[in-house]
Design a protein around this motif. Structure first.
Motif, PDB file in Angstrom:
ATOM      1  N   GLY A  24       0.954  -1.488  -0.143  1.00 30.91           N
ATOM      2  CA  GLY A  24       0.177   0.040   0.102  1.00 30.91           C
ATOM      3  C   GLY A  24       0.782   1.337  -0.206  1.00 30.91           C
ATOM      4  O   GLY A  24       0.357   2.350  -0.356  1.00 30.91           O
ATOM      5  N   ALA A  25       2.158   1.114   0.409  1.00 30.51           N
ATOM      6  CA  ALA A  25       2.886   2.192   0.318  1.00 30.51           C
ATOM      7  C   ALA A  25       3.161   2.948  -1.076  1.00 30.51           C
ATOM      8  O   ALA A  25       3.181   2.471  -1.966  1.00 30.51           O
ATOM      9  N   ARG A  26       3.248   4.129  -1.109  1.00 31.82           N
ATOM     10  CA  ARG A  26       3.531   4.912  -2.583  1.00 31.82           C
ATOM     11  C   ARG A  26       5.028   4.861  -2.679  1.00 31.82           C
ATOM     12  O   ARG A  26       6.034   5.234  -2.162  1.00 31.82           O
ATOM     13  N   LEU A  27       5.317   4.449  -4.082  1.00 31.57           N
ATOM     14  CA  LEU A  27       6.632   4.216  -4.423  1.00 31.57           C
ATOM     15  C   LEU A  27       7.209   5.608  -4.798  1.00 31.57           C
ATOM     16  O   LEU A  27       6.232   6.581  -5.157  1.00 31.57           O
ATOM     17  N   PRO A  28       8.505   5.893  -4.924  1.00 28.38           N
ATOM     18  CA  PRO A  28       8.992   7.211  -5.461  1.00 28.38           C
ATOM     19  C   PRO A  28       8.507   7.590  -6.920  1.00 28.38           C
ATOM     20  O   PRO A  28       8.506   6.601  -7.777  1.00 28.38           O
ATOM     21  N   GLY A  29       8.038   8.495  -7.181  1.00 32.07           N
ATOM     22  CA  GLY A  29       7.739   9.014  -8.390  1.00 32.07           C
ATOM     23  C   GLY A  29       8.576   9.344  -9.388  1.00 32.07           C
ATOM     24  O   GLY A  29      10.011   9.357  -8.950  1.00 32.07           O
ATOM     25  N   GLU A  30       8.472   9.336 -10.677  1.00 33.88           N
ATOM     26  CA  GLU A  30       9.366   9.391 -11.909  1.00 33.88           C
ATOM     27  C   GLU A  30      10.236  10.684 -11.388  1.00 33.88           C
ATOM     28  O   GLU A  30      11.337  10.383 -11.641  1.00 33.88           O
ATOM     29  N   PRO A  31       9.522  11.968 -10.926  1.00 32.64           N
ATOM     30  CA  PRO A  31      10.472  12.811 -10.925  1.00 32.64           C
ATOM     31  C   PRO A  31      11.580  12.815  -9.729  1.00 32.64           C
ATOM     32  O   PRO A  31      12.928  13.138  -9.893  1.00 32.64           O
ATOM     33  N   LYS A  32      11.100  12.096  -8.791  1.00 29.01           N
ATOM     34  CA  LYS A  32      12.130  11.706  -7.586  1.00 29.01           C
ATOM     35  C   LYS A  32      13.116  10.619  -7.995  1.00 29.01           C
ATOM     36  O   LYS A  32      14.358  10.694  -7.809  1.00 29.01           O
ATOM     37  N   LEU A  33      12.790   9.688  -8.771  1.00 29.32           N
ATOM     38  CA  LEU A  33      13.751   8.810  -9.302  1.00 29.32           C
ATOM     39  C   LEU A  33      14.708   9.392 -10.285  1.00 29.32           C
ATOM     40  O   LEU A  33      15.978   9.249 -10.295  1.00 29.32           O
ATOM     41  N   VAL A  34      14.201  10.471 -11.126  1.00 36.23           N
ATOM     42  CA  VAL A  34      15.326  11.103 -11.841  1.00 36.23           C
ATOM     43  C   VAL A  34      16.183  11.947 -11.138  1.00 36.23           C
ATOM     44  O   VAL A  34      17.386  11.916 -11.530  1.00 36.23           O
ATOM     45  N   LYS A  35      15.897  12.530 -10.152  1.00 36.34           N
ATOM     46  CA  LYS A  35      16.608  13.299  -9.380  1.00 36.34           C
ATOM     47  C   LYS A  35      17.635  12.278  -8.472  1.00 36.34           C
ATOM     48  O   LYS A  35      18.864  12.749  -8.360  1.00 36.34           O
ATOM     49  N   ASP A  36      17.259  11.236  -7.923  1.00 36.99           N
ATOM     50  CA  ASP A  36      17.847  10.511  -7.069  1.00 36.99           C
ATOM     51  C   ASP A  36      19.013   9.659  -7.726  1.00 36.99           C
ATOM     52  O   ASP A  36      19.973   9.531  -7.268  1.00 36.99           O
ATOM     53  N   TYR A  37      18.450   9.240  -9.037  1.00 38.07           N
ATOM     54  CA  TYR A  37      19.537   8.310  -9.888  1.00 38.07           C
ATOM     55  C   TYR A  37      20.286   8.986 -10.930  1.00 38.07           C
ATOM     56  O   TYR A  37      21.049   8.580 -11.786  1.00 38.07           O
ATOM     57  N   GLY A  38      19.829  10.152 -11.272  1.00 34.28           N
ATOM     58  CA  GLY A  38      20.483  10.781 -12.292  1.00 34.28           C
ATOM     59  C   GLY A  38      20.003  10.375 -13.693  1.00 34.28           C
ATOM     60  O   GLY A  38      20.789  10.384 -14.486  1.00 34.28           O
ATOM     61  N   VAL A  39      18.966   9.795 -13.745  1.00 35.39           N
ATOM     62  CA  VAL A  39      18.385   9.320 -15.255  1.00 35.39           C
ATOM     63  C   VAL A  39      17.310  10.066 -15.874  1.00 35.39           C
ATOM     64  O   VAL A  39      16.733  11.110 -15.351  1.00 35.39           O
ATOM     65  N   ALA A  40      17.102   9.580 -17.068  1.00 34.73           N
ATOM     66  CA  ALA A  40      15.866  10.025 -17.757  1.00 34.73           C
ATOM     67  C   ALA A  40      14.781   9.955 -17.346  1.00 34.73           C
ATOM     68  O   ALA A  40      14.590   8.808 -16.769  1.00 34.73           O
ATOM     69  N   LYS A  41      13.699  10.675 -17.537  1.00 35.59           N
ATOM     70  CA  LYS A  41      12.402  10.371 -17.012  1.00 35.59           C
ATOM     71  C   LYS A  41      11.908   8.944 -17.618  1.00 35.59           C
ATOM     72  O   LYS A  41      11.157   8.322 -17.151  1.00 35.59           O
ATOM     73  N   GLU A  42      12.405   8.700 -19.105  1.00 37.12           N
ATOM     74  CA  GLU A  42      11.679   7.335 -19.405  1.00 37.12           C
ATOM     75  C   GLU A  42      12.419   6.251 -18.803  1.00 37.12           C
ATOM     76  O   GLU A  42      11.841   5.131 -18.675  1.00 37.12           O
ATOM     77  N   THR A  43      13.632   6.201 -18.276  1.00 37.41           N
ATOM     78  CA  THR A  43      14.192   5.297 -17.605  1.00 37.41           C
ATOM     79  C   THR A  43      13.672   5.066 -16.261  1.00 37.41           C
ATOM     80  O   THR A  43      13.422   3.655 -15.806  1.00 37.41           O
ATOM     81  N   ALA A  44      13.163   6.139 -15.595  1.00 40.56           N
ATOM     82  CA  ALA A  44      12.401   6.096 -14.621  1.00 40.56           C
ATOM     83  C   ALA A  44      11.205   5.366 -14.526  1.00 40.56           C
ATOM     84  O   ALA A  44      10.753   4.617 -13.782  1.00 40.56           O
ATOM     85  N   ARG A  45      10.487   5.682 -15.541  1.00 38.99           N
ATOM     86  CA  ARG A  45       9.291   5.016 -16.019  1.00 38.99           C
ATOM     87  C   ARG A  45       9.316   3.642 -16.165  1.00 38.99           C
ATOM     88  O   ARG A  45       8.629   2.947 -15.771  1.00 38.99           O
TER      89      ARG A  45
END
Length: 245
Positions: A24-45
């Protein structure tokens, strides 16, 4: 260093399995994954899509991606097909889900000519009729399996198998009463991507595969008396087979 979608999914999966991210927990969203991992939005998606495809997460439109609360269904073929179960008046289906709330919906029972592949398996003449039982199984209100059974109409037409309610023990108990007791089963499995109609019927998340199972029930003398085509949501099932040497 930027990571791949697979590596990000691996880290999130470990956080889910460790309990850090609970059902039930919310996973990090695409913007946070982009920021935390330094990846493109498509990679996060793609990373989040991998978890959805594996059945570990679900997307909620306009809200985000969440750890799936629905617990996997463990399908133990050896147990569910035992004569002790259906011969004792219990349903095969209950072997998978135990005490979890379950239901059968969209049930249709009708007679029609056997499809060519079914006629071949059941050793029927071309154009021979079968009784078809088409239904959808749901657990905790979530559709998890579609199943279509085909049985020779000349054998079962006058029995409860041709009715919506087959009675205690289900189809196999009724076949036994007709002198066609199943004693051996053969299952063929394959994984594939579903059609659009199949995805909609099972409420599948985008990119989720299905497990397709063809089961044939045979009598003591090797006569096939049922073909059952099952379509399972691969994201919620664990397939277990117990083999003794």
């Amino acid at each position: 260093m930027a990571e791949t979608a697979r590596e990000i999914a691996d880290e999130l999966r470990e956080r889910i399995r460790s309990g850090e991210l609970r059902p039930g927990a919310r996973l990090p969203g695409e913007p946070k994954l982009v920021k935390d991992y330094g990846v493109a939005k498509e990679t996060a998606r793609r990373a989040l899509t991998l978890l959805v495809t594996e059945g570990l997460a679900v997307r909620r439109k306009g809200s985000g991606t969440y750890v799936r609360e629905f617990q996997p269904i463990r399908r133990v073929a050896n147990e569910r097909l035992s004569q002790e179960r259906w011969g004792g008046g219990r349903s095969i289906w209950s072997a998978d889900v135990g005490q979890r709330p379950m239901s059968v919906t969209e049930l249709r029972v009708y007679e029609a000519p056997a499809p060519d592949d079914v006629a071949q398996i059941l050793e029927l003449d071309d154009g021979a009729a079968v009784i078809i039982r088409d239904r959808l199984f749901a657990v905790e209100g979530e559709p998890v399996q579609a199943a279509v059974s085909y049985l020779p109409a000349d054998l079962v037409r006058e029995s409860a198998i041709a009715q919506e309610d087959t009675g205690p023990g289900g189809t196999y108990a009724r076949l036994a009463e007709l002198g066609a007791k199943p004693v051996r089963f053969v299952e063929e499995l394959r994984a594939r991507m579903p059609s659009q109609d199949e995805s909609e019927r099972l409420h599948l998340a985008e990119g989720t595969p299905v497990v397709e199972i063809y089961r044939t029930a045979l009598t003591e003398d090797g006569k096939p008396v049922e073909v059952n085509r099952m379509l399972l949501d691969a994201g919620v099932y664990v397939m277990e087979y117990r083999i003794t040497g």
